[in-house]
Scaffold this active site. Structure first.
Site, PDB file in Angstrom:
ATOM      1  N   ASP A 112       0.639  -0.796  -0.170  1.00 54.15           N
ATOM      2  CA  ASP A 112      -0.033   0.275  -0.059  1.00 54.15           C
ATOM      3  C   ASP A 112       0.421   1.239   0.055  1.00 54.15           C
ATOM      4  OD1 ASP A 112      -2.052  -1.780   0.574  1.00 54.15           O
ATOM      5  OD2 ASP A 112      -3.122  -0.549   1.736  1.00 54.15           O
ATOM      6  N   PHE A 113       2.197   1.424   0.547  1.00 52.26           N
ATOM      7  CA  PHE A 113       2.953   1.898   1.373  1.00 52.26           C
ATOM      8  C   PHE A 113       3.640   2.933  -0.370  1.00 52.26           C
ATOM      9  CE2 PHE A 113       7.143   3.767   1.880  1.00 52.26           C
ATOM     10  CZ  PHE A 113       6.696   5.371   2.702  1.00 52.26           C
ATOM     11  N   GLU A 114       3.318   1.872  -1.408  1.00 51.52           N
ATOM     12  CA  GLU A 114       4.280   1.808  -2.868  1.00 51.52           C
ATOM     13  C   GLU A 114       3.088   2.298  -3.414  1.00 51.52           C
ATOM     14  OE1 GLU A 114       7.448  -1.136  -3.401  1.00 51.52           O
ATOM     15  OE2 GLU A 114       5.744  -2.169  -2.686  1.00 51.52           O
TER      16      GLU A 114
ATOM     17  N   LEU B   5     -11.149   7.793   1.424  1.00 50.50           N
ATOM     18  CA  LEU B   5     -10.866   7.665   2.025  1.00 50.50           C
ATOM     19  C   LEU B   5      -9.438   8.943   1.643  1.00 50.50           C
ATOM     20  CD1 LEU B   5     -11.462   6.656   5.392  1.00 50.50           C
ATOM     21  CD2 LEU B   5     -12.642   8.970   4.740  1.00 50.50           C
TER      22      LEU B   5
ATOM     23  N   GLU C 274     -11.025   7.158  14.954  1.00 49.70           N
ATOM     24  CA  GLU C 274     -11.636   5.500  14.810  1.00 49.70           C
ATOM     25  C   GLU C 274      -9.953   4.949  14.075  1.00 49.70           C
ATOM     26  OE1 GLU C 274     -14.743   5.271  12.689  1.00 49.70           O
ATOM     27  OE2 GLU C 274     -16.176   7.343  13.791  1.00 49.70           O
TER      28      GLU C 274
ATOM     29  N   LYS D 273      -8.800   2.648  11.725  1.00 48.59           N
ATOM     30  CA  LYS D 273      -8.771   1.398  10.252  1.00 48.59           C
ATOM     31  C   LYS D 273      -8.361   0.663   9.846  1.00 48.59           C
ATOM     32  CE  LYS D 273      -7.810   3.560   5.872  1.00 48.59           C
ATOM     33  NZ  LYS D 273      -7.916   2.397   4.746  1.00 48.59           N
TER      34      LYS D 273
ATOM     35  N   ASP E 167      -8.555  -3.278   8.420  1.00 53.26           N
ATOM     36  CA  ASP E 167      -8.018  -3.267   7.413  1.00 53.26           C
ATOM     37  C   ASP E 167      -8.621  -4.658   6.190  1.00 53.26           C
ATOM     38  OD1 ASP E 167      -6.551  -3.179   5.029  1.00 53.26           O
ATOM     39  OD2 ASP E 167      -4.864  -4.212   5.966  1.00 53.26           O
TER      40      ASP E 167
ATOM     41  N   GLU F 295     -17.039  -2.367   7.140  1.00 54.51           N
ATOM     42  CA  GLU F 295     -15.606  -3.322   6.720  1.00 54.51           C
ATOM     43  C   GLU F 295     -16.620  -4.514   7.370  1.00 54.51           C
ATOM     44  OE1 GLU F 295     -13.919  -0.554   5.257  1.00 54.51           O
ATOM     45  OE2 GLU F 295     -11.894  -1.744   4.721  1.00 54.51           O
TER      46      GLU F 295
ATOM     47  N   TYR G  12     -18.807   1.770  10.562  1.00 51.97           N
ATOM     48  CA  TYR G  12     -18.700   2.552  10.864  1.00 51.97           C
ATOM     49  C   TYR G  12     -19.395   4.039  10.347  1.00 51.97           C
ATOM     50  CZ  TYR G  12     -16.012   1.480   7.079  1.00 51.97           C
ATOM     51  OH  TYR G  12     -15.569   0.852   5.989  1.00 51.97           O
TER      52      TYR G  12
ATOM     53  N   LYS H 295      -2.293   7.001   7.963  1.00 53.32           N
ATOM     54  CA  LYS H 295      -1.584   4.931   7.653  1.00 53.32           C
ATOM     55  C   LYS H 295      -0.047   4.717   8.825  1.00 53.32           C
ATOM     56  CE  LYS H 295      -3.160   3.931   3.525  1.00 53.32           C
ATOM     57  NZ  LYS H 295      -3.373   3.025   2.629  1.00 53.32           N
TER      58      LYS H 295
ATOM     59  N   CYS I 117      15.794 -29.506 -12.573  1.00 56.70           N
ATOM     60  CA  CYS I 117      15.461 -29.122 -11.279  1.00 56.70           C
ATOM     61  C   CYS I 117      16.538 -29.968 -10.240  1.00 56.70           C
ATOM     62  CB  CYS I 117      14.472 -30.527 -11.511  1.00 56.70           C
ATOM     63  SG  CYS I 117      13.479 -31.123  -9.816  1.00 56.70           S
TER      64      CYS I 117
ATOM     65  N   CYS J  28      15.629 -34.036  -9.442  1.00 55.75           N
ATOM     66  CA  CYS J  28      15.806 -35.006  -9.812  1.00 55.75           C
ATOM     67  C   CYS J  28      16.760 -34.829 -11.758  1.00 55.75           C
ATOM     68  CB  CYS J  28      14.846 -35.476 -10.297  1.00 55.75           C
ATOM     69  SG  CYS J  28      13.642 -34.589 -11.644  1.00 55.75           S
TER      70      CYS J  28
ATOM     71  N   CYS K  57       9.151 -28.552 -12.885  1.00 57.14           N
ATOM     72  CA  CYS K  57       9.528 -30.321 -13.228  1.00 57.14           C
ATOM     73  C   CYS K  57       9.162 -31.143 -13.215  1.00 57.14           C
ATOM     74  CB  CYS K  57      10.341 -30.393 -12.019  1.00 57.14           C
ATOM     75  SG  CYS K  57      10.844 -32.331 -12.185  1.00 57.14           S
TER      76      CYS K  57
ATOM     77  N   CYS L 199      10.599 -37.804  -9.823  1.00 59.17           N
ATOM     78  CA  CYS L 199      11.423 -36.831  -9.098  1.00 59.17           C
ATOM     79  C   CYS L 199      11.035 -37.250  -7.865  1.00 59.17           C
ATOM     80  CB  CYS L 199      11.059 -35.815  -9.498  1.00 59.17           C
ATOM     81  SG  CYS L 199      11.634 -34.139  -8.198  1.00 59.17           S
TER      82      CYS L 199
HETATM   83  S1  IVH Z   1     -15.072   5.914   7.215  1.00 59.65           S
HETATM   84  C1  IVH Z   1     -16.675   8.656   3.167  1.00 59.65           C
HETATM   85  N1  IVH Z   1     -14.129   5.141   9.255  1.00 59.65           N
HETATM   86  O1  IVH Z   1     -11.121   2.624   4.555  1.00 59.65           O
HETATM   87  C2  IVH Z   1     -15.856   7.538   4.047  1.00 59.65           C
HETATM   88  N2  IVH Z   1     -13.804   3.826   6.587  1.00 59.65           N
HETATM   89  O2  IVH Z   1      -9.348   3.978   2.776  1.00 59.65           O
HETATM   90  C3  IVH Z   1     -16.388   6.961   4.875  1.00 59.65           C
HETATM   91  N3  IVH Z   1     -12.404   2.106   6.860  1.00 59.65           N
HETATM   92  O3  IVH Z   1     -13.287   2.983   1.665  1.00 59.65           O
HETATM   93  C4  IVH Z   1     -15.171   6.113   5.355  1.00 59.65           C
HETATM   94  N4  IVH Z   1     -11.940   1.442   8.503  1.00 59.65           N
HETATM   95  O4  IVH Z   1     -13.460   0.734   3.627  1.00 59.65           O
HETATM   96  C5  IVH Z   1     -14.199   5.010   7.593  1.00 59.65           C
HETATM   97  N5  IVH Z   1     -13.054   3.936  10.724  1.00 59.65           N
HETATM   98  C6  IVH Z   1     -13.600   3.932   9.470  1.00 59.65           C
HETATM   99  C7  IVH Z   1     -12.678   3.089   8.555  1.00 59.65           C
HETATM  100  C8  IVH Z   1     -12.600   3.209   7.207  1.00 59.65           C
HETATM  101  C9  IVH Z   1     -11.883   1.563   7.912  1.00 59.65           C
HETATM  102  C10 IVH Z   1     -12.002   1.916   5.394  1.00 59.65           C
HETATM  103  C11 IVH Z   1     -13.472   1.890   4.288  1.00 59.65           C
HETATM  104  C12 IVH Z   1     -12.836   3.016   2.761  1.00 59.65           C
HETATM  105  C13 IVH Z   1     -10.824   3.326   3.451  1.00 59.65           C
HETATM  106  C14 IVH Z   1     -10.026   4.254   3.038  1.00 59.65           C
END
Ligand code: IVH
Length: 679
Positions: free
Chosen positions: A37-39, A99, A128, A130, A132, A188, A240, A327, A421, A424, A439, A445
């Protein structure tokens, strides 16, 4: 960057867009990202800043403006073949946006400055976790779950209501009576680590590709066609964000508290704070504490708590101005690459595995990391002696994400991917379109033969009471070369093995005898045909009924089954084309193994002449419903046609099937009504 010429910028923008779109596809559709994700975020940032510098190259199609799409056109989990999944698509009432995100505190303070400018008052934030996973949108009407839809392309998504209902924390009906007549709540779907590790261990055992991380596992599982299978995946959900017309709340935290009181799952870890400094404290706390959570998070979400202010701040094309994500950088460690092993798998696939100078990372000592295949090695431009970054990111075996070129020693050597291989000596092959080298010497083998036996005796296959060590002993003595040799082992041979007594020999012989009653689907799986996992073996044996029918099937007949694509079909045909394999089937058959599907025992003929289609989630598995019908003389088919007598529906049946049945006037009955028919 400031010195870039216009034409170079144009070229770079085009290149970045193309690459980012490719990564979006890998991430959202294939559930198989190839960069972190970082890249990804770095590439997106570079693109955004170039577009800002050269607004003449802005485009509404740029990935800086568009939301990635997860609408299902993904390959099946087990083969690598493409399959179009059949979820009905549903348009979102309110677009489902993403977001904005940042890895830096400066940008976070810019975010709070922008808000202060608009609202001109001190602001309260909801902080909150986030989560994953993969986003979901639930619509409740009159207290009942009406539908659950994935984010899709932000405008429309896949209707996965049936699968959602398998998640225990999602109520079908709400508690109390204070809920609005209609509202949406978004959240999520995620997979706790425990469920993820269990799932991947199972997949490894049956030679199916493990998921790269819990997020991919969650979104892959949510999109399975079989709700019964989804139910076993241990998915979890947290909600959320509530939306609706005239909701009676003045803050976001009030709305979430109300959702909780109606029985909906919300996070225990959200906090409302009244300054950006407290936001930083929350971030600092979770930056270390996150490692103790039983589920994955990849950052913190910060939201303006007052709903009137959210409205005032509004949205950009892609994300709200009232919320952002901070992040966390993934943990990684720098260490030396000492050597590379080339491992031969059961089906002959060669995997390069890096041996590292042991290094601590997120609580464990990392000594080995996967390099996946030759392409990945070339992409990293890796040399023995290099200093490399390893990341865990939820994978079972960590991966090398980058080479520190500045640290490359003069003695670093380019690794040579073997031509032959390592076990073998056969010349390796690489089939077109496949990333792995193989192989091809599967019959001779030693590693492949031995691991073929280990697979054959495994719990989900023949369940024979023996382990790898026994297989090694029997192989070294020359007692076993082909699977059928197991069934001619004698007590004399066994007691001649090191450490074996009468008792252990008798136990193994009894276990072999018992394995003769293992049902056909498991016998077929035990044969170890490449790409045929446990689930596919079940489908194939149920569809064809006998090994002779599978052997006689051509490609067209095999791909008739939804889950079977070209790659699996070709692999099955190739396996049976080998005379050694055919001979083995005959010898195993002669030994008494089951090569035919057991006929469902007839209980009555009450349903005889009836043709049934079964769809939805029932009190028991869908297969059991089908067996019930067949045991009473009925026939089951998979699609509704003019010949169908009944469509039997559980919770959330397939929309297409319902539509067709309604159009054709087919009788639609519930599980209860089906059971009543028999009585
Ligand atoms: S609020 C209008 N709250 O992160 C946007 N999103 O990278 C409403 N996500 O699309 C999203 N935890 O899938 C919100 N506490 C949280 C979250 C959260 C994970 C996800 C969500 C969003 C993505 C953005």
């Amino acid at each position: 960057m400031s010195k870039i010429t216009k034409s170079a910028a144009k070229e770079r923008i085009e290149q970045l867009r193309k690459e980012i779109n490719g990564h979006n596809y890998n991430y959202y559709v294939l559930n198989a990202p190839v960069i972190s994700d970082f890249e990804f975020d770095l590439m997106l940032q570079e693109l955004a800043s170039l577009e800002k510098m050269f607004p003449e190259f802005a485009s509404p199609d740029s990935p800086t403006v568009k939301v990635g799409s997860d609408i299902a056109k993904a390959p099946s989990e087990s083969g690598n073949e493409r399959k179009v999944f059949e979820f009905a698509t549903r348009t979102h009432r309110y677009p489902m946006l993403s977001l904005g995100n940042t890895y830096s505190r400066e940008e976070l303070s810019e975010f709070s400055d922008r808000i202060a400018k608009t609202v001109q008052e001190p602001c309260c934030y909801s902080c909150e976790l986030k989560f994953d996973g993969t986003a979901i949108c639930l619509t409740y009407k009159n207290g009942r779950l009406a539908y659950a839809v994935t984010r899709g392309d932000g405008v429309k998504g896949d209707d996965v209501t049936a699968n959602m209902l398998t998640i225990k924390s999602i109520p079908q009906t709400l508690a109390g009576d204070s809920y609005p007549d209609e509202f949406e709540i978004r959240g999520e779907i995620y997979m706790p680590f425990e469920a993820f590790n269990r799932l991947n261990a199972e997949r490894e055992e049956i030679d199916e590709r493990p998921f790269a991380n819990p997020r991919n596992a969650a979104s892959g599982s949510l999109k399975l066609q079989d709700s019964g299978e989804v139910a076993t995946r241990g998915l979890a959900c947290v909600l959320y964000h509530m939306l609706g017309e005239n909701l009676p709340f003045s803050t976001h935290s009030e709305a979430i508290a109300a959702a909780k009181s109606w029985g909906l799952p919300v996070s225990e870890h959200s906090r409302v704070v009244d300054s950006i400094e407290e936001v930083y404290n929350y971030i600092d706390y979770w930056d270390t504490e996150r490692r103790k959570l039983p589920f994955p998070i990849d950052g913190i979400v910060i939201k303006v708590n007052r709903l009137d202010w959210q409205k005032k701040l509004g949205y950009t094309a892609k994300s709200p101005r009232w919320a952002t994500a901070y992040k966390f950088k993934p943990d990684r460690a720098l260490t030396e690459l000492l050597s590379i092993d080339y491992q031969v798998g059961r089906t002959g696939a060669i995997t390069p595995v890096a041996n590292l100078d042991p290094v601590p990372l997120s609580g464990t000592i990392v000594k080995r990391a996967s390099l996946h295949n030759k392409d990945q090695m070339d992409l990293l431009d890796i040399r023995i002696g290099d200093f490399v970054y390893v990341e865990k990111g939820g994978e079972i075996i960590p991966k090398i994400t980058e080479v520190d070129l500045a640290k490359r020693p003069a003695h670093a050597t380019v690794p040579v991917f073997p031509r032959y291989c390592p076990d073998c000596g056969a010349e390796l092959v690489r089939d077109e379109g496949q990333a792995k080298h193989y192989c091809p010497n599967s019959n001779n083998c030693p590693v492949q033969i031995k691991s073929g036996f280990v697979h054959f005796i495994s719990r989900k296959a023949m369940d024979i009471l023996a382990g790898e060590a026994t297989i090694d002993q029997l192989y070294e003595k020359g007692y076993i070369r082909h699977l059928s040799d197991l069934y001619s082992l004698t007590k004399e041979q066994l007691v001649s093995l090191d450490g074996w007594k009468d008792r252990s020999a008798e136990n193994l012989l009894a276990s072999l005898e018992k394995s003769k009653s293992v049902p056909f689907n498991r016998v077929f799986y035990a044969l170890g045909i490449r790409h045929v996992g446990e689930a596919n073996a079940k489908l194939l044996t149920a569809h064809f009924g006998s090994i002779d029918a599978i052997m006689a099937a051509d490609r067209d007949a095999l791909v008739q089954i939804d889950e079977v694509g070209d790659i699996m079909a070709d692999s099955i045909i190739k396996w049976f084309a080998d005379p050694v394999n055919r001979e083995q089937v005959e010898k195993l058959r002669a030994a008494g193994l089951k090569f035919e599907q057991e006929k469902t025992k007839k209980v009555s003929n009450t349903l005889s002449g009836g043709i049934f289609v079964v769809s939805g989630v029932f009190s028991v598995s869908r297969d059991e419903i089908k067996q019930f019908i067949e045991s009473h003389g009925g026939k089951t088919t998979s699609s509704v046609s003019g010949h169908t007598s009944y469509l039997v529906t559980g919770e959330a049946p397939g929309a297409e099937k319902l539509k067709k049945a309604e159009k054709l006037g087919t009788k639609i009955i519930t599980e209860e009504q089906l059971r009543a028919l028999v009585e």
